[in-house]
Design a protein around this motif. Sequence first.
Motif, PDB file in Angstrom:
ATOM      1  N   LYS A   2       0.837  -1.208   0.000  1.00  0.00           N
ATOM      2  CA  LYS A   2       0.000   0.000   0.000  1.00  0.00           C
ATOM      3  C   LYS A   2       0.872   1.259   0.000  1.00  0.00           C
ATOM      4  O   LYS A   2       1.928   1.315   0.621  1.00  0.00           O
ATOM      5  N   THR A  47      -9.603  -1.872 -11.195  1.00  0.00           N
ATOM      6  CA  THR A  47      -8.407  -2.701 -11.307  1.00  0.00           C
ATOM      7  C   THR A  47      -8.083  -3.395  -9.988  1.00  0.00           C
ATOM      8  O   THR A  47      -7.096  -4.115  -9.874  1.00  0.00           O
ATOM      9  N   GLY A  48      -8.905  -3.135  -8.974  1.00  0.00           N
ATOM     10  CA  GLY A  48      -8.667  -3.769  -7.679  1.00  0.00           C
ATOM     11  C   GLY A  48      -7.493  -3.160  -6.930  1.00  0.00           C
ATOM     12  O   GLY A  48      -6.851  -3.830  -6.130  1.00  0.00           O
ATOM     13  N   GLU A  49      -7.217  -1.862  -7.187  1.00  0.00           N
ATOM     14  CA  GLU A  49      -6.076  -1.224  -6.535  1.00  0.00           C
ATOM     15  C   GLU A  49      -6.470  -0.074  -5.613  1.00  0.00           C
ATOM     16  O   GLU A  49      -5.609   0.543  -4.992  1.00  0.00           O
ATOM     17  N   ASP A  92      -3.318   0.096  -3.394  1.00  0.00           N
ATOM     18  CA  ASP A  92      -2.706  -1.189  -3.040  1.00  0.00           C
ATOM     19  C   ASP A  92      -2.237  -1.816  -4.346  1.00  0.00           C
ATOM     20  O   ASP A  92      -3.050  -2.254  -5.154  1.00  0.00           O
ATOM     21  N   GLU A  94       1.086  -3.779  -6.935  1.00  0.00           N
ATOM     22  CA  GLU A  94       2.063  -4.855  -6.968  1.00  0.00           C
ATOM     23  C   GLU A  94       3.487  -4.382  -6.710  1.00  0.00           C
ATOM     24  O   GLU A  94       4.324  -5.143  -6.266  1.00  0.00           O
TER      25      GLU A  94
ATOM     26  N   THR B 147     -13.114  -3.334  -3.903  1.00  0.00           N
ATOM     27  CA  THR B 147     -11.795  -3.472  -4.538  1.00  0.00           C
ATOM     28  C   THR B 147     -11.405  -4.931  -4.656  1.00  0.00           C
ATOM     29  O   THR B 147     -10.935  -5.392  -5.702  1.00  0.00           O
ATOM     30  N   MET B 148     -11.620  -5.684  -3.584  1.00  0.00           N
ATOM     31  CA  MET B 148     -11.265  -7.099  -3.609  1.00  0.00           C
ATOM     32  C   MET B 148     -12.133  -7.845  -4.618  1.00  0.00           C
ATOM     33  O   MET B 148     -11.648  -8.721  -5.347  1.00  0.00           O
ATOM     34  N   GLN B 150     -13.371  -6.672  -7.352  1.00  0.00           N
ATOM     35  CA  GLN B 150     -12.859  -6.358  -8.688  1.00  0.00           C
ATOM     36  C   GLN B 150     -11.567  -7.108  -8.972  1.00  0.00           C
ATOM     37  O   GLN B 150     -11.336  -7.566 -10.082  1.00  0.00           O
ATOM     38  N   ARG B 151     -10.729  -7.194  -7.964  1.00  0.00           N
ATOM     39  CA  ARG B 151      -9.460  -7.891  -8.144  1.00  0.00           C
ATOM     40  C   ARG B 151      -9.734  -9.344  -8.541  1.00  0.00           C
ATOM     41  O   ARG B 151      -9.083  -9.907  -9.415  1.00  0.00           O
ATOM     42  N   ARG B 154     -11.339  -9.547 -12.143  1.00  0.00           N
ATOM     43  CA  ARG B 154     -10.299  -9.336 -13.171  1.00  0.00           C
ATOM     44  C   ARG B 154      -9.414 -10.565 -13.322  1.00  0.00           C
ATOM     45  O   ARG B 154      -9.052 -10.948 -14.420  1.00  0.00           O
TER      46      ARG B 154
END
Lengths: 135, 390
Positions: A2, A47-49, A92, A94, B147-148, B150-151, B154
């Motif tokens: 993060k 994007t899950g970030e 968050d 990579e 968010t999780m 979506q992660r 994806r």
Amino acid sequence: MKYLLLKHYRGGPEPVVDYGTIDRWSPDEVDAHMRYMSDFAAKLQSTGEFVDAQALSPEGTFVRYDGEGRPPVTDGPFAETKDLVAGWMVIDVESYERALELAGELSAAPGPNGEPIHEWLELRPFLSNKAETAE
Amino acid sequence: MNPAALRELVPAVIGVLVRRGADFASAEDAVQEAVIRALETWPDGSPSHSSGGAEPVRDPKGWLIAASWRRFVDARRAEESRRGREVAVAAEPPPGPTPVTDDTLRLYFLCAHPSLSPASAVALTLRAVGGLTTRQIAAAYLVPEATMAQRISRAKRRIAGESFDRSGDPATVLRVLYLVFNEGYGGDVDLAAEAVRLTRQFAALTDDPEVAGLLALMLLHHARRAARTDAEGRLVPLAEQDRGRWDTGLIAEGVEILQAALARDRLGEYQAQAAIAALHADAPTAAETDWPQIVEWYDELLRLTGSPVVRLNRAVAVGEADGARAGLAALEQVDPSLPRYAAALAYLHERAGEHVRAADLYAEAARAATSVPEREHLTRQAARLRHPRP
């Protein structure tokens, strides 16, 4: 990992574009800027970030303990404070490289005449709450 | 039927849906929804025949398959009506054999697919193989549930074209499981324990000494967990741990698994790491640790991985085996930009009796620390050397 993307009203390196303060922009320029920010957050969501985003009022007060049984002492606000945090976004991602890439993108938010403002953003890694298991 | 037992059914049920013709992504979604429904509606953790009845269902797996399949069919119908096409899915599933263990094994490989980022592979593995809910995974990793979610979707889109039937490289799965293990506690889920469970299951499905090696490594580390922090949550270094609090059952199991793996003479990095952990576990006191043998294992590990972090840890072990000066000499071969370089240097200087220098290095190491417990530990080390008790 993060990272905190810190946006400053003041402070940090000298701006490379003189974009003035947002209250001098035209309504369309303000709208375009705001839309860019919310689109950016929405993209990170997808994007899950995305973790968190928060804007702060420029008005702040300093507070401190003043001894047993006494009310806390307050001071400020200080118009001349060198560094003033405007808000933040927590991501968050990579890698550090990805964090840099996203910070660069956020810094390209449009300002006057729809041109990127090249705003300096401060990138700070979070400390993890977990110690590595390995000894 | 508690939530943990329910979770164990998840990979097999996903497998059943895929065998019946569902695509992996839709099958996984359907099972997740059915699990959430089960967790909400089984107050005692057991399914009932009707909302009013208290009689538990005899076959929770059958219930979960039926509920998941229903959800899958509903979702498919909704999708097709949105597209204005005829429904082509039978409400009743086609019959067919369900090779459960193979399906579960394939799910491990699919969820750890090399095209996925580590964080995505971890999330997908915890949901599809571990049977955790998105909310639990999000809480464990301190990100919003959206968010999780979506992660995970994806990740599923990314592997949509991958065959469910192909095996993969166990090493990719091991990396994912080790990442989960190192997360430790988070939210209401004990990820270290979950990683042990998933690795145990993976080891039972595969025949690879490295899988056994990772399982042994996890068990040996897990055995020390109670001793690793004190009552106030402070890190306790290995040498100062109360060895009476180590879990001897887990240690015995880990050592046995490791010995069987080593006997197969196909050494890998996890077996070598487990061997080092086993040597620590073997020592009744820190002073009785067999450091020369630990250095030998670090040499093996370095040969296998070439990892700079291993080189760093090896230098510390050399310091224990041959004295601080030898350790410092070994450290000269190590990249100083490594996160724990200053901490290792501080420790070796302290061992060499140079307390002022060591205190400065501990303070420097604290500034470079990447976790709060580590930073606090290093700060206390600096404080201890700068303020010796009279």
